[in-house]
Design an enzyme around this catalytic site. Structure first.
Site, PDB file in Angstrom:
ATOM      1  N   PHE A 111       6.755 110.235 -52.962  1.00  0.00           N
ATOM      2  CA  PHE A 111       5.912 110.909 -54.034  1.00  0.00           C
ATOM      3  C   PHE A 111       4.374 111.224 -53.423  1.00  0.00           C
ATOM      4  O   PHE A 111       3.645 112.021 -54.060  1.00  0.00           O
ATOM      5  CB  PHE A 111       5.546 109.570 -55.026  1.00  0.00           C
ATOM      6  CG  PHE A 111       4.318 108.938 -55.193  1.00  0.00           C
ATOM      7  CD1 PHE A 111       3.234 109.476 -55.858  1.00  0.00           C
ATOM      8  CD2 PHE A 111       3.922 107.866 -54.196  1.00  0.00           C
ATOM      9  CE1 PHE A 111       1.974 109.082 -56.008  1.00  0.00           C
ATOM     10  CE2 PHE A 111       2.691 107.341 -54.427  1.00  0.00           C
ATOM     11  CZ  PHE A 111       1.449 108.006 -55.060  1.00  0.00           C
ATOM     12  N   LYS A 112       4.278 110.968 -52.487  1.00  0.00           N
ATOM     13  CA  LYS A 112       2.864 111.407 -51.468  1.00  0.00           C
ATOM     14  C   LYS A 112       3.036 113.015 -51.578  1.00  0.00           C
ATOM     15  O   LYS A 112       2.040 113.618 -51.439  1.00  0.00           O
ATOM     16  CB  LYS A 112       2.757 110.474 -50.390  1.00  0.00           C
ATOM     17  CG  LYS A 112       2.679 109.362 -50.512  1.00  0.00           C
ATOM     18  CD  LYS A 112       1.336 108.631 -50.661  1.00  0.00           C
ATOM     19  CE  LYS A 112       1.291 107.243 -50.345  1.00  0.00           C
ATOM     20  NZ  LYS A 112       2.050 106.332 -51.203  1.00  0.00           N
ATOM     21  N   ASP A 113       4.239 113.379 -51.468  1.00  0.00           N
ATOM     22  CA  ASP A 113       4.291 114.907 -51.421  1.00  0.00           C
ATOM     23  C   ASP A 113       3.594 115.503 -52.624  1.00  0.00           C
ATOM     24  O   ASP A 113       3.299 116.581 -52.468  1.00  0.00           O
ATOM     25  CB  ASP A 113       5.771 115.303 -51.370  1.00  0.00           C
ATOM     26  CG  ASP A 113       6.589 115.164 -50.025  1.00  0.00           C
ATOM     27  OD1 ASP A 113       5.839 114.994 -48.980  1.00  0.00           O
ATOM     28  OD2 ASP A 113       7.662 114.623 -50.055  1.00  0.00           O
ATOM     29  N   LEU A 116       0.184 115.629 -51.380  1.00  0.00           N
ATOM     30  CA  LEU A 116      -0.318 116.327 -50.127  1.00  0.00           C
ATOM     31  C   LEU A 116       0.446 117.675 -49.748  1.00  0.00           C
ATOM     32  O   LEU A 116       0.211 118.340 -48.751  1.00  0.00           O
ATOM     33  CB  LEU A 116       0.320 115.228 -49.042  1.00  0.00           C
ATOM     34  CG  LEU A 116      -0.505 114.065 -48.834  1.00  0.00           C
ATOM     35  CD1 LEU A 116       0.035 112.815 -48.072  1.00  0.00           C
ATOM     36  CD2 LEU A 116      -1.916 114.340 -48.206  1.00  0.00           C
ATOM     37  N   THR A 146       2.711 107.800 -46.593  1.00  0.00           N
ATOM     38  CA  THR A 146       1.189 108.802 -46.698  1.00  0.00           C
ATOM     39  C   THR A 146       1.270 109.821 -45.242  1.00  0.00           C
ATOM     40  O   THR A 146       1.144 111.038 -45.341  1.00  0.00           O
ATOM     41  CB  THR A 146      -0.128 108.300 -46.493  1.00  0.00           C
ATOM     42  OG1 THR A 146       0.071 107.483 -47.923  1.00  0.00           O
ATOM     43  CG2 THR A 146      -1.164 109.338 -46.692  1.00  0.00           C
TER      44      THR A 146
END
Ligand code: PLP
Length: 500
Positions: A111-113, A116, A146
């Site tokens: 989900f950090k995509d 980011l 991350t």
């Protein structure tokens, strides 16, 4: 209306959105927060007809008020494109009485995509707007996801460099392989002898080092942060809560104004804080269900009003949530404490010095929309197996923590409000834990055999992110002690000790 950002530790520090994105953290160690939370200015029905990118613009424009329409749309278009393997960007999957909001269709299948993939573009735009000439150095501590998502976002982006520190023995083999095979001359990946909190504490110390900052400035560099404390991470995360709500509305699963509950597997408290902001913008959200693993600092906090990180750090099957200091919680504490920077600074000083603080009953009463619980490693594995056997749907360990906590919540309360569970990683990212949860026999297989096995079990293709690292060469093999992080950064930048 223009929104300015002030520090959670000093109401007097006020900056524009673009400045807050560039700085990452305020100079006093506080986090930037909007001076008020804006209300959605389009109706939910109107938003229901929009694409992900269009909803992203409608939400983000309310926070990033010093970006022009053209600038913001340009960032959005560059972020949410073919890097995602589905046009929906965030699909909702219905399984066993809940909606799984799949946040893992980007470049690194986690989900950090979501944040980011846009942060580098927001940052470069912010740098231009503020006449910044220095090269921007992103410094990140990661518990796994991350790091890779930040590397993927910043690799090859002109005018930036990125240094990622990860706990050498605290991430999954796939996570480590993803990071140490990272391409791009502007990338640098370092394993440290320590856990995630050591890495994060080290990064915070480097950020706070004024002498280093001055030396860097003289040599054409300045730091910024891609960690989830950056407001440029938080704001894009609000989008998918709004988007998921209006998708359910468009599909007739809910009526306009109906509430949904959200369930979020939580570590640094960024994702669930974004849901809290969405609720405060007028999105009909009922409960914010905060799911923890065995590092259940937040569960204890919601129950007792005491945040206490003095406890054993547990390595779990959901490593991206193995965190004892949930940095983004500071933004919530600041808000429920009446937005008083001085009072908040005292609590955070207690956390730094004694590892704990307690909140007043009045503050605790303002947490009534939150529900906290946790899932043990065994319960997490059971949840994966049961859901698979019942529906054929395979979820990763982090999502399973949320799924398990949601079941506990329903059993405790009988609340039948439709629920959206944040699905934060692809099961392919944590293949071994996922497959052995389904059947112990899989433990004998190699990671790549497991990926193939999972693909046939779940009837989905192996994601490109996994295919790529099967053969990719290792490009980063640096390891350092937790006291050597500063020296490591100086070395990568080629900093000289001039002026001393
Ligand atoms: C980062 C992460 C989390 C925790 O999110 P926070 O915003 O830090 O609370 C949960 N699951 C996965 C897979 C993650 O990568």
């Amino acid at each position: 209306m223009e929104i300015l950002y002030n520090s959670t530790r000093n109401n007097g520090i006020r900056v524009k959105a673009s400045e807050a994105i560039l700085k990452g953290l305020s100079e006093d160690g506080g986090l930037f927060v909007p001076d008020h939370i804006p209300m959605l200015d389009k109706g939910l029905k109107d938003l229901a007809g929009m694409t992900y990118q269009e909803v992203a613009y409608e939400v983000m424009k309310l926070y990033l008020t010093d970006f022009t329409e053209e600038e913001l749309k340009d960032c959005i278009v560059k972020a949410y494109d073919g890097k995602f393997d589905t046009e929906a960007i965030v699909p909702l999957v219905s399984a066993d009485g809940a909606y799984y909001m799949e946040l893992f269709h980007g470049a690194t299948i986690a989900f950090k995509d979501m944040a980011l993939s846009i942060l580098p573009h927001l940052m470069i735009t912010a740098a231009k707007k503020n006449g910044v000439k220095n090269e921007i150095v992103i410094l990140t501590a990661t518990s796994g996801d991350t790091g890779k998502a930040a590397l993927a976002g910043f690799a090859g982006v002109k005018g930036t460099r990125i240094v990622v520190f990860y706990p050498k023995n605290g991430v999954s083999p796939v996570q480590e392989k993803q990071m140490i095979t990272q391409k791009g001359e502007n990338t640098y990946v370092v394993g440290i002898h320590g856990n995630f909190d050591d890495a994060q504490t080290g990064v915070k110390r480097i950020f706070a080092d004024r002498e280093l900052a001055e030396r860097m400035d003289r040599q054409g560099f300045q730091f910024s942060s891609a960690n989830s404390i950056n407001i440029g991470r938080l704001v894009p995360q609000i989008v998918y809560y709004v988007y998921s709500y209006v998708r359910l509305l468009a599909e007739g699963k809910i009526a306009e104004g109906d509430k949904i509950n959200v369930v979020v597997p939580t570590g640094n408290f960024g994702n669930i804080l974004a849901a809290f902001y969405a609720k405060n913008m007028g999105l009909p959200v009922g409960k914010l269900i905060c799911a923890s693993n065995d590092n259940k600092v937040l569960y204890d906090f919601f129950r007792t009003g005491i945040y206490d990180k003095n406890r054993e750090f547990v390595l779990t099957s959901s490593p991206s949530m193995d965190i004892l200091i949930s940095s983004n919680l500071e933004r919530l504490i600041y808000r429920i404490g009446g937005e008083d920077g001085r009072k908040n600074a005292e609590l955070m000083a207690a956390l730094a010095e004694e590892g704990k603080y307690g909140i007043t009953e009045e503050m605790q009463a303002r947490l009534e929309d939150f529900y906290g619980n946790y899932a043990s490693g065994e319960e997490t594995a059971e949840t994966i197996r049961e859901l698979y056997e019942k529906t054929g749907y395979v979820i990763d360990t982090h999502t399973a923590v949320a799924s398990c906590v949601y079941r506990k919540y329903k059993e405790e309360t009988g609340d039948g409000t439709p629920a959206v569970i944040a699905s934060t990683a692809s099961p392919f990212k944590f293949t071994r834990s996922v497959m052995t949860a389904i059947d112990g026999k899989y433990d004998a297989m190699s990671d790549f055999e497991l990926a193939d096995e999972l693909a046939s079990l779940a009837r989905v293709p192996v994601p490109a992110a996994i295919e790529e690292i099967r053969t990719a060469p290792v490009r980063h093999d640096h390891v350092c002690g937790k006291e050597e992080m500063k020296k490591t950064v100086e070395g990568f930048l080629g900093l000289k000790n001039i002026g001393h």
